[in-house]
Scaffold this active site. Structure first.
Site, short mmCIF file in Angstrom:
data_model
loop_
_atom_site.label_atom_id
_atom_site.label_comp_id
_atom_site.label_asym_id
_atom_site.label_seq_id
_atom_site.Cartn_x
_atom_site.Cartn_y
_atom_site.Cartn_z
N ASP A 42 0.48 -1.06 -0.19
CA ASP A 42 -0.61 0.44 0.16
C ASP A 42 0.92 1.00 0.17
O ASP A 42 0.52 2.63 -0.25
CB ASP A 42 -1.00 0.04 0.74
CG ASP A 42 -0.59 -0.04 2.61
OD1 ASP A 42 0.64 0.06 2.49
OD2 ASP A 42 -1.21 -0.47 3.16
N SER A 43 2.53 0.77 0.16
CA SER A 43 2.73 2.29 -0.01
C SER A 43 3.08 2.96 -1.80
O SER A 43 3.19 3.50 -1.75
CB SER A 43 4.72 1.90 0.23
OG SER A 43 4.77 0.77 -0.76
N ASP A 81 -0.74 -6.24 -0.77
CA ASP A 81 -1.32 -5.83 0.56
C ASP A 81 -2.89 -6.23 0.80
O ASP A 81 -3.79 -5.28 -0.22
CB ASP A 81 -0.78 -4.69 1.19
CG ASP A 81 0.52 -4.48 2.54
OD1 ASP A 81 0.25 -4.74 2.74
OD2 ASP A 81 0.90 -3.32 2.36
N LYS A 110 -1.01 -9.12 2.68
CA LYS A 110 -0.45 -9.06 3.77
C LYS A 110 -1.26 -8.35 4.49
O LYS A 110 -2.03 -7.28 4.11
CB LYS A 110 1.22 -8.49 3.53
CG LYS A 110 1.78 -7.72 4.40
CD LYS A 110 2.90 -7.00 4.42
CE LYS A 110 3.24 -5.71 3.44
NZ LYS A 110 2.20 -4.44 4.40
N GLU A 112 -1.31 -5.63 8.34
CA GLU A 112 -0.48 -5.19 9.60
C GLU A 112 -1.75 -5.67 11.17
O GLU A 112 -2.81 -5.41 10.85
CB GLU A 112 -0.14 -3.64 9.09
CG GLU A 112 0.27 -3.21 8.06
CD GLU A 112 -0.20 -2.21 8.12
OE1 GLU A 112 -0.64 -1.17 9.21
OE2 GLU A 112 0.82 -1.42 7.64
N GLU A 179 8.57 -4.18 10.86
CA GLU A 179 9.12 -2.79 10.61
C GLU A 179 9.85 -1.19 12.03
O GLU A 179 9.26 -1.17 12.61
CB GLU A 179 8.14 -1.94 10.00
CG GLU A 179 8.44 -0.38 9.36
CD GLU A 179 7.51 0.13 7.94
OE1 GLU A 179 6.45 -0.69 7.49
OE2 GLU A 179 7.64 1.14 7.82
O1 KIV Z 1 3.53 -1.14 1.57
C1 KIV Z 1 4.88 -0.85 2.13
O2 KIV Z 1 5.68 -1.04 0.78
C2 KIV Z 1 5.04 -2.31 3.46
C3 KIV Z 1 6.36 -2.59 3.26
C4 KIV Z 1 7.43 -1.30 4.09
C5 KIV Z 1 6.95 -3.82 4.31
O3 KIV Z 1 4.18 -2.62 3.56
#
Ligand code: KIV
Length: 273
Positions: A42-43, A81, A110, A112, A179
């Site tokens: 989600d970055s 994500d 993924k 969180e 992180e």
């Molecule tokens: O969204 C992302 O890029 C991340 C990484 C920083 C692990 O969660």
């Protein structure tokens, strides 16, 4: 790289190399560079979509970018994500993971959080969805942490991160991102857990490392302490675009090599009235 192969790399010598990517050209470059896994994170919100943080990113955004990545590569494990609130309820987690895997082509998802997200991890894992967990600094809840700052510094904060990682491993996560943690805390978690730990700003002792692609290539300003610009692709791109603009304005581009010839005499016989 399959999820099983990724998990089996725990404690096996060379660290796992993971990087984010959000489109086909960069995913291909990452594959050619030999990375083990690509995260469609989600970055993408900050790195590509122009948002200030990860919160506005939607499942449809990750799906769109994951599909571009999975169309481009065959070797690396592709993880997508689950964005903010996409797994707040177990039913949402199941439905949204299905979208990321079916329409996005991801092999794993993924999410969180520690204990609070363990029910989502357990439900996904029980239905055969491989889950990478993410603890420590969790960008989707960065407002709660007072911004992007190192987590787990004092004893109770460190214990909370240990508990979060253990809860996710017990729930069935196949790996966990750590992180922004002190290196010694990340080392202790890595030694204790049976699943690979993938660090970002968590020191050198993790089973693998992950970085945001645009940070590595010089596109992010300012450069964050936990990252390194390995090649200034941003400056290179800017110079190339400036050269293009300058050559267009000076009529040096397109040159004869970029132009096409028609049949002799056609131009003279064209009618414009
Ligand atoms: O969204 C992302 O890029 C991340 C990484 C920083 C692990 O969660």
């Amino acid at each position: 790289m399959t999820v099983a192969e990724f998990r089996a790399r725990k404690g096996q010598g060379a660290p796992l190399v993971c990087v984010t990517a959000y489109d086909a050209p960069f995913a291909r470059l990452a594959e050619r560079a030999g990375v083990d896994a690509i995260l469609v994170g989600d970055s993408v919100g900050r790195a590509v979509l122009g948002f200030e943080n990860e919160l506005p990113v939607r499942v449809s955004d990750i799906t769109h970018h994951a599909a571009a990545v999975t169309r481009a590569v065959t070797e690396p494990l592709v993880i997508a994500d689950l964005p903010f609130m996409a797994y707040a309820a177990v039913d949402d987690a199941l439905r949204n993971a299905a979208v990321l895997m079916q329409a996005g082509g991801a092999a794993a998802v993924k999410l969180e959080g520690g204990t609070a997200a363990a029910d989502a991890t357990a439900a996904l894992a029980a239905r055969g969805v491989p889950v990478m967990a993410h603890v420590g600094l969790t960008p989707q809840t960065a407002h709660l942490h007072g911004g992007y700052r190192v987590q787990g510094v004092g004893l109770s904060a460190a214990q909370a991160v240990v508990d979060a990682a253990r809860a996710q491993a017990a729930a069935g996560a196949f790996a966990v991102v750590l992180e922004l943690l002190p290196a010694e805390l990340a080392r202790a978690i890595t030694q204790h857990l049976e699943i690979p730990t993938i660090g970002i700003g968590a020191g050198p002792h993790c089973d693998g490392q992950i970085q945001v692609l645009h940070d590595l290539l010089g596109f992010s300003q300012p450069t964050l302490r936990h990252t390194r610009v390995f090649g200034d692709a941003a400056s290179l791109s800017e110079s190339a675009l400036a050269a293009y603009a300058s050559d267009v304005r000076a009529r040096r581009f397109p040159a004869p090599e970029q132009s096409f010839k028609g049949k002799r005499g056609v131009r003279e016989r064209l009618e414009f009235e």
